[in-house]
Design a protein around this motif. Structure first.
Motif, PDB file in Angstrom:
ATOM      1  N   LEU A 126       0.651  -1.060  -0.359  1.00  0.00           N
ATOM      2  CA  LEU A 126      -0.277  -0.074  -0.195  1.00  0.00           C
ATOM      3  C   LEU A 126       0.880   1.114  -0.160  1.00  0.00           C
ATOM      4  O   LEU A 126       2.593   1.172   0.872  1.00  0.00           O
ATOM      5  CB  LEU A 126      -1.153   0.135   1.018  1.00  0.00           C
ATOM      6  CG  LEU A 126      -0.615   0.160   2.929  1.00  0.00           C
ATOM      7  CD1 LEU A 126      -0.234   1.155   3.671  1.00  0.00           C
ATOM      8  CD2 LEU A 126      -2.038  -0.344   3.472  1.00  0.00           C
ATOM      9  N   VAL A 127       0.256   2.239  -0.787  1.00  0.00           N
ATOM     10  CA  VAL A 127       0.908   3.615  -0.868  1.00  0.00           C
ATOM     11  C   VAL A 127       0.466   4.546   0.721  1.00  0.00           C
ATOM     12  O   VAL A 127      -1.182   4.399   0.484  1.00  0.00           O
ATOM     13  CB  VAL A 127       1.029   4.228  -1.894  1.00  0.00           C
ATOM     14  CG1 VAL A 127       1.592   5.772  -2.107  1.00  0.00           C
ATOM     15  CG2 VAL A 127       1.691   3.150  -3.207  1.00  0.00           C
ATOM     16  N   ILE A 128       1.313   5.567   1.393  1.00  0.00           N
ATOM     17  CA  ILE A 128       0.405   6.826   1.848  1.00  0.00           C
ATOM     18  C   ILE A 128       1.378   8.032   1.371  1.00  0.00           C
ATOM     19  O   ILE A 128       2.583   8.307   1.244  1.00  0.00           O
ATOM     20  CB  ILE A 128       1.443   6.044   3.470  1.00  0.00           C
ATOM     21  CG1 ILE A 128       0.433   4.966   4.563  1.00  0.00           C
ATOM     22  CG2 ILE A 128       0.864   7.582   4.808  1.00  0.00           C
ATOM     23  CD1 ILE A 128       1.260   4.948   5.414  1.00  0.00           C
ATOM     24  N   ARG A 162      -0.103  17.233  -7.505  1.00  0.00           N
ATOM     25  CA  ARG A 162      -1.078  16.618  -5.733  1.00  0.00           C
ATOM     26  C   ARG A 162      -2.199  15.888  -6.132  1.00  0.00           C
ATOM     27  O   ARG A 162      -1.710  15.166  -5.618  1.00  0.00           O
ATOM     28  CB  ARG A 162      -0.996  18.171  -5.202  1.00  0.00           C
ATOM     29  CG  ARG A 162      -2.080  17.785  -3.591  1.00  0.00           C
ATOM     30  CD  ARG A 162      -3.111  18.719  -2.879  1.00  0.00           C
ATOM     31  NE  ARG A 162      -2.859  18.864  -1.820  1.00  0.00           N
ATOM     32  CZ  ARG A 162      -4.752  19.965  -1.297  1.00  0.00           C
ATOM     33  NH1 ARG A 162      -3.919  21.308  -1.636  1.00  0.00           N
ATOM     34  NH2 ARG A 162      -4.536  19.319   0.493  1.00  0.00           N
ATOM     35  N   GLU A 163      -2.758  16.026  -6.729  1.00  0.00           N
ATOM     36  CA  GLU A 163      -3.495  14.871  -7.857  1.00  0.00           C
ATOM     37  C   GLU A 163      -2.923  13.647  -7.834  1.00  0.00           C
ATOM     38  O   GLU A 163      -3.769  12.541  -7.863  1.00  0.00           O
ATOM     39  CB  GLU A 163      -4.209  15.919  -8.634  1.00  0.00           C
ATOM     40  CG  GLU A 163      -5.361  17.182  -8.602  1.00  0.00           C
ATOM     41  CD  GLU A 163      -4.459  18.324  -8.721  1.00  0.00           C
ATOM     42  OE1 GLU A 163      -4.899  19.183  -7.267  1.00  0.00           O
ATOM     43  OE2 GLU A 163      -3.223  18.544  -8.854  1.00  0.00           O
ATOM     44  N   LYS A 164      -1.763  14.050  -8.866  1.00  0.00           N
ATOM     45  CA  LYS A 164      -1.199  12.284  -9.400  1.00  0.00           C
ATOM     46  C   LYS A 164      -0.986  11.469  -8.471  1.00  0.00           C
ATOM     47  O   LYS A 164      -0.695  10.634  -8.034  1.00  0.00           O
ATOM     48  CB  LYS A 164       0.028  13.041 -10.573  1.00  0.00           C
ATOM     49  CG  LYS A 164       0.718  11.618 -10.254  1.00  0.00           C
ATOM     50  CD  LYS A 164       1.532  11.796 -11.836  1.00  0.00           C
ATOM     51  CE  LYS A 164       2.133  10.792 -12.135  1.00  0.00           C
ATOM     52  NZ  LYS A 164       3.500  10.248 -13.110  1.00  0.00           N
ATOM     53  N   ARG A 165      -0.186  12.719  -6.966  1.00  0.00           N
ATOM     54  CA  ARG A 165       0.125  11.550  -6.216  1.00  0.00           C
ATOM     55  C   ARG A 165      -0.987  10.760  -4.745  1.00  0.00           C
ATOM     56  O   ARG A 165      -1.481   9.922  -4.599  1.00  0.00           O
ATOM     57  CB  ARG A 165       0.706  12.175  -4.704  1.00  0.00           C
ATOM     58  CG  ARG A 165       2.735  12.897  -5.333  1.00  0.00           C
ATOM     59  CD  ARG A 165       3.276  13.148  -3.842  1.00  0.00           C
ATOM     60  NE  ARG A 165       2.846  14.483  -3.795  1.00  0.00           N
ATOM     61  CZ  ARG A 165       2.920  15.563  -4.267  1.00  0.00           C
ATOM     62  NH1 ARG A 165       3.974  15.786  -5.118  1.00  0.00           N
ATOM     63  NH2 ARG A 165       3.005  16.854  -4.292  1.00  0.00           N
ATOM     64  N   LEU A 166      -2.226  11.698  -4.901  1.00  0.00           N
ATOM     65  CA  LEU A 166      -3.307  11.297  -4.806  1.00  0.00           C
ATOM     66  C   LEU A 166      -3.748  10.502  -4.632  1.00  0.00           C
ATOM     67  O   LEU A 166      -4.601   9.251  -4.201  1.00  0.00           O
ATOM     68  CB  LEU A 166      -4.111  12.484  -3.816  1.00  0.00           C
ATOM     69  CG  LEU A 166      -4.004  13.379  -2.902  1.00  0.00           C
ATOM     70  CD1 LEU A 166      -4.723  14.591  -2.757  1.00  0.00           C
ATOM     71  CD2 LEU A 166      -3.559  13.466  -1.763  1.00  0.00           C
ATOM     72  N   GLU A 167      -4.175  10.520  -6.372  1.00  0.00           N
ATOM     73  CA  GLU A 167      -4.371   8.596  -7.374  1.00  0.00           C
ATOM     74  C   GLU A 167      -3.977   7.858  -6.537  1.00  0.00           C
ATOM     75  O   GLU A 167      -4.518   7.138  -7.053  1.00  0.00           O
ATOM     76  CB  GLU A 167      -4.506   9.532  -8.252  1.00  0.00           C
ATOM     77  CG  GLU A 167      -5.493  10.150  -9.406  1.00  0.00           C
ATOM     78  CD  GLU A 167      -4.915  10.252 -10.861  1.00  0.00           C
ATOM     79  OE1 GLU A 167      -4.269   9.145 -11.641  1.00  0.00           O
ATOM     80  OE2 GLU A 167      -5.508  11.410 -11.574  1.00  0.00           O
ATOM     81  N   ILE A 168      -2.407   7.450  -6.270  1.00  0.00           N
ATOM     82  CA  ILE A 168      -1.789   6.353  -6.013  1.00  0.00           C
ATOM     83  C   ILE A 168      -1.912   5.716  -4.210  1.00  0.00           C
ATOM     84  O   ILE A 168      -1.583   4.837  -4.241  1.00  0.00           O
ATOM     85  CB  ILE A 168      -0.509   6.458  -6.247  1.00  0.00           C
ATOM     86  CG1 ILE A 168       0.262   7.477  -5.191  1.00  0.00           C
ATOM     87  CG2 ILE A 168      -1.087   6.274  -7.502  1.00  0.00           C
ATOM     88  CD1 ILE A 168       1.283   7.025  -5.862  1.00  0.00           C
ATOM     89  N   ALA A 169      -2.352   6.998  -3.807  1.00  0.00           N
ATOM     90  CA  ALA A 169      -2.731   6.603  -2.308  1.00  0.00           C
ATOM     91  C   ALA A 169      -3.976   6.160  -1.361  1.00  0.00           C
ATOM     92  O   ALA A 169      -5.119   5.920  -1.809  1.00  0.00           O
ATOM     93  CB  ALA A 169      -3.145   7.499  -1.557  1.00  0.00           C
ATOM     94  N   ASP A 170      -3.513   4.861  -0.967  1.00  0.00           N
ATOM     95  CA  ASP A 170      -4.455   4.233   0.076  1.00  0.00           C
ATOM     96  C   ASP A 170      -4.326   4.307   0.835  1.00  0.00           C
ATOM     97  O   ASP A 170      -5.380   4.570   1.128  1.00  0.00           O
ATOM     98  CB  ASP A 170      -3.689   2.592   0.365  1.00  0.00           C
ATOM     99  CG  ASP A 170      -3.378   2.377  -1.646  1.00  0.00           C
ATOM    100  OD1 ASP A 170      -4.449   1.548  -2.017  1.00  0.00           O
ATOM    101  OD2 ASP A 170      -2.299   1.821  -1.732  1.00  0.00           O
ATOM    102  N   ILE A 171      -4.261   5.756   1.504  1.00  0.00           N
ATOM    103  CA  ILE A 171      -4.052   6.531   2.648  1.00  0.00           C
ATOM    104  C   ILE A 171      -3.176   7.569   2.626  1.00  0.00           C
ATOM    105  O   ILE A 171      -2.228   7.270   2.268  1.00  0.00           O
ATOM    106  CB  ILE A 171      -3.180   6.015   4.308  1.00  0.00           C
ATOM    107  CG1 ILE A 171      -3.535   4.153   4.366  1.00  0.00           C
ATOM    108  CG2 ILE A 171      -3.652   6.325   5.380  1.00  0.00           C
ATOM    109  CD1 ILE A 171      -2.578   2.814   5.091  1.00  0.00           C
TER     110      ILE A 171
END
Length: 199
Positions: A126-128, A162-171
């Motif tokens: 998972l990705v934080i 920011r949007e690209k990072r949030l797209e891959i976030a599990d948490i």
């Protein structure tokens, strides 16, 4: 073992979150620190960098002159690709060694600044993502790191959105909050990670 990718934009507070996770019991594998280790004096990594870029990228003490090398590679995408082709495999190999040395029930946190940019989310369970508003990032970079506003904006613009990072976030860990609130949030996330590691 639970493999966690931790990332966030410059100035978002990822280092503080990784420090708190280590306090909770995480095994931290810091990609930036490893990237410095693999090109330390006497390493094959440094020899390969000198072969590719010349002895003028060395400081007087024989260590890598990082600002000089940075001025070369960040102005030329092909030269940056050459540097990455030397350093990234070495960082990957060292990261795997450290991961394999961790206990089977560990929560292993890989602190990877360019996780989104390099499409690495698939490597982790998972990705934080440590998230902060751009104005918060800018304020921290100027006030706490002494960057000019222009330099700070350029560094932020060179990273994933920011949007690209949030797209891959599990948490997502929101770091537009006071430290006490951040500490509470990290403890809650840690409890979740431990449950997942044992599940």
């Amino acid at each position: 073992m639970l493999k966690v990718g931790l990332t966030g934009g410059i100035g978002a507070g990822k280092s503080e979150v990784s420090r708190l996770l280590v306090e909770c019991g995480a095994v931290l594998i810091d990609a930036d620190r490893i990237a410095r280790e693999v090109v330390a004096p006497g390493t094959a990594g440094l020899a390969a960098v000198v072969d590719a870029f010349g002895k003028h990228v060395l400081a007087e003490d024989g260590s890598l002159d990082r600002p000089k090398l940075g001025s070369i590679v960040f102005a030329d995408a092909e030269k940056l690709a050459v540097l990455n082709s030397i350093v990234h495999p070495l960082v990957g190999a060292r990261s795997r060694e450290l991961e394999e040395a961790a206990a089977e029930d560990s929560v292993v946190v890989h602190d990877v600044p360019l996780l989104a940019e390099n499409g690495l989310a698939r490597l982790y369970d998972l990705v934080i993502v440590v998230d902060a508003a751009p104005e918060t990032q800018l304020d921290r970079l100027v006030r706490l790191r002494g960057m000019t506003e222009e330099d700070a904006r350029a560094r932020m613009a060179a990273q994933a959105t920011r949007e690209k990072r949030l797209e891959i976030a599990d948490i997502v860990i929101d770091n537009d909050v006071p430290l006490e609130a951040l500490e509470r949030r990290v403890r809650d996330v840690w409890a979740d990670l431990v449950r997942r590691a044992r599940g």
